[in-house]
Design an enzyme around this catalytic site. Structure first.
Site, PDB file in Angstrom:
ATOM      1  NE  ARG A  94      -4.115   1.981   2.508  1.00 18.94           N
ATOM      2  CZ  ARG A  94      -4.377   2.674   3.233  1.00 18.94           C
ATOM      3  NH1 ARG A  94      -3.942   2.434   4.462  1.00 18.94           N
ATOM      4  NH2 ARG A  94      -5.070   3.645   3.301  1.00 18.94           N
ATOM      5  CG  HIS A 121      -1.631   5.139  -0.607  1.00 20.71           C
ATOM      6  ND1 HIS A 121      -2.187   5.869   0.511  1.00 20.71           N
ATOM      7  CD2 HIS A 121      -2.227   4.241  -0.894  1.00 20.71           C
ATOM      8  CE1 HIS A 121      -3.458   5.185   0.489  1.00 20.71           C
ATOM      9  NE2 HIS A 121      -3.498   4.228  -0.228  1.00 20.71           N
ATOM     10  CG  ASP A 122       5.999   7.079  -3.588  1.00 22.19           C
ATOM     11  OD1 ASP A 122       6.156   8.155  -3.175  1.00 22.19           O
ATOM     12  OD2 ASP A 122       7.024   6.413  -4.222  1.00 22.19           O
ATOM     13  N   GLY A 148       5.050  11.084  -9.039  1.00 17.22           N
ATOM     14  CA  GLY A 148       4.483   9.754  -9.221  1.00 17.22           C
ATOM     15  C   GLY A 148       5.298   8.794  -8.292  1.00 17.22           C
ATOM     16  CB  SER A 154       7.034  12.454  -2.747  1.00 17.06           C
ATOM     17  OG  SER A 154       6.145  11.910  -3.540  1.00 17.06           O
ATOM     18  CG  ASN A 185      -0.924   9.029   2.213  1.00 19.11           C
ATOM     19  OD1 ASN A 185      -1.253   7.683   1.895  1.00 19.11           O
ATOM     20  ND2 ASN A 185      -0.201   9.948   1.675  1.00 19.11           N
ATOM     21  CG  HIS A 209      -8.114  -4.072  -1.459  1.00 17.08           C
ATOM     22  ND1 HIS A 209      -9.091  -3.214  -1.739  1.00 17.08           N
ATOM     23  CD2 HIS A 209      -6.884  -3.256  -1.198  1.00 17.08           C
ATOM     24  CE1 HIS A 209      -8.719  -1.855  -1.868  1.00 17.08           C
ATOM     25  NE2 HIS A 209      -7.390  -2.000  -1.356  1.00 17.08           N
ATOM     26  CB  THR A 210      -5.930 -11.146  -1.835  1.00 17.79           C
ATOM     27  OG1 THR A 210      -6.202 -12.242  -1.380  1.00 17.79           O
ATOM     28  CG2 THR A 210      -4.587 -10.881  -2.133  1.00 17.79           C
ATOM     29  CG  ASP A 248      -5.879 -16.474  -1.538  1.00 17.00           C
ATOM     30  OD1 ASP A 248      -6.172 -15.001  -1.565  1.00 17.00           O
ATOM     31  OD2 ASP A 248      -5.889 -17.052  -0.460  1.00 17.00           O
TER      32      ASP A 248
END
Ligand code: HEM
Length: 350
Positions: free
Chosen positions: A81, A85-86, A103, A107, A122, A220-221, A278
């Site tokens: 994550r 988010h970076d 991007g 940062s 964040n 999101h597994t 998975d």
């Protein structure tokens, strides 16, 4: 100049400002569409970029990451994550596109009063100390050579690879570190409450398409969500009001961790195998057991739902995830002589 903006011709100044914003918005849209094509081609990164300058890099990153994951199974989700988010900071403001590209540039790691890590979405992001630990060892082996942005991308890969003892995706390197970190630039991060079109647009703003959205949502597994990200699907004030896109049984499971609208705490994003990378995320989504509203939204669009169905096959999921991670890792990177190589990932110019 300043006096003229503040002076009597307020109408003229307003018109000029409006023009500037219209131009900026149009430019932003053009840049977004152009970016979509650009991510298919290499923006100046390479496999084994540090082969000569830091031959021990791969093994240092893997060793430190695996050692930390061995004692903290929450880390693969955190690092994955953190990398996402970076990469998803905003470029579309009136001036920024011309002066700073933002991007995958590390940062998010910078510490200052208004930095990205202080932005609402964040606040529940973590894993910074792992990057610090890796960077310390990398600096000992190859001082001033390897960017924090590359270390972050590699650590996310290696944290997930701990389960397989082999990399699920390859990481191109050669990124450099960006000097700008502003909470106000995190507006393009997708909201879990945005609905299908909202999350699709958020990905399009970073040059990523529907395939990428569906494949990368599979992250999101693993990992957790704060109750506050889920309770709007369960309660309306003090009353229980379950989102019709949630199965009744799964809503009950969620309520056992988040019993009221203001409950603290967290829930697993994958109720069945929360630590296993998975393809069960996709089965969950089809069974109305997607934890976030944005997960459930994928089943609401015909094309997305077909992809969700396809990616229940683990081989297809791993292949699709790998392709889209490579694209995500290319989002607005700094290469060549742009940006800097930081010695301390939390401090500009260090
Ligand atoms: C589709 C758009 C997405 C939305 C709306 C979204 C939203 C969220 C939210 C709300 C959380 C829980 C945060 C909290 O409540 O504390 C979360 C967790 C997480 N997200 Fe996403 N996300 C998206 C896409 C992605 C992508 C592309 C990745 C990585 C490639 C990713 C990786 C993760 C991981 C691993 C966690 C668990 C973190 C942990 O356990 O520490 N997400 N996401």
């Amino acid at each position: 100049m300043g006096a003229r903006w503040r002076g009597g011709d307020a109408g003229g100044a307003a018109a000029a400002t409006a023009w500037w914003w219209v131009a900026a918005v149009v430019l932003c849209h053009l840049l977004s569409s152009a970016r979509a094509g650009l991510l298919e081609t290499n923006p100046g990164l390479a496999y084994n970029f540090y082969q000569k300058s830091c031959p021990s890099l791969d093994s240092i990153v893997r060793q430190v990451t695996w050692a930390q994951v061995a004692s903290n199974p929450a880390l693969p989700a955190r690092l994955l994550r953190l990398h996402f988010h970076d990469c998803f900071v905003q470029t579309c403001t009136a001036l920024v596109p011309f002066f700073f590209v933002q991007g995958c540039d590390a940062s998010i790691l910078l510490d200052n009063a208004q930095s990205e890590k202080t932005a609402g979405p964040n606040l529940s992001v973590g894993g910074y100390e792992v990057i610090d630990a890796i960077k310390t060892q990398v600096e000992q082996a190859c001082p001033g050579v390897v960017s924090c942005a590359d270390i972050l991308a590699m650590a996310a890969r290696d944290a997930v690879s701990y389960q397989f003892k082999a990399s699920l995706w390859q990481v191109e390197t050669g990124r450099r570190d960006g000097p700008v970190s502003l909470a106000s630039n995190t507006g393009t991060l997708p909201s879990p409450f945005a609905g299908f079109n909202g999350i699709l647009q958020s990905f399009a703003n970073r040059g990523l398409n529907l395939t990428d959205l569906v494949a990368l949502s599979g992250a999101h597994t693993i990992g957790v969500a704060s109750c506050s990200s889920v309770t709007p699907r369960l309660f309306n004030g003090n009353a229980t009001q379950v989102d019709p896109l949630l199965s009744a049984a799964y809503a009950k499971t969620l309520m056992s961790s988040c019993p009221n609208a203001t409950a603290p705490g967290t829930v697993n994003l994958d109720g069945g195998t929360p630590f296993k990378f998975d393809s069960s995320y996709y089965t969950n989504v089809l069974n109305k057991q997607g934890t976030l509203a944005s997960d459930a939204a994928l089943a609401q669009n015909a094309a997305a739902a077909q992809m969700v169905q396809d990616l229940t096959n683990p081989i297809k999921f791993y292949a699709a995830f790998s392709m889209s991670m490579k694209k995500m890792g290319r989002v607005d990177v700094l290469t060549g002589t742009k940006g800097e190589i930081r010695k301390q990932c939390r401090k500009v110019g260090s």
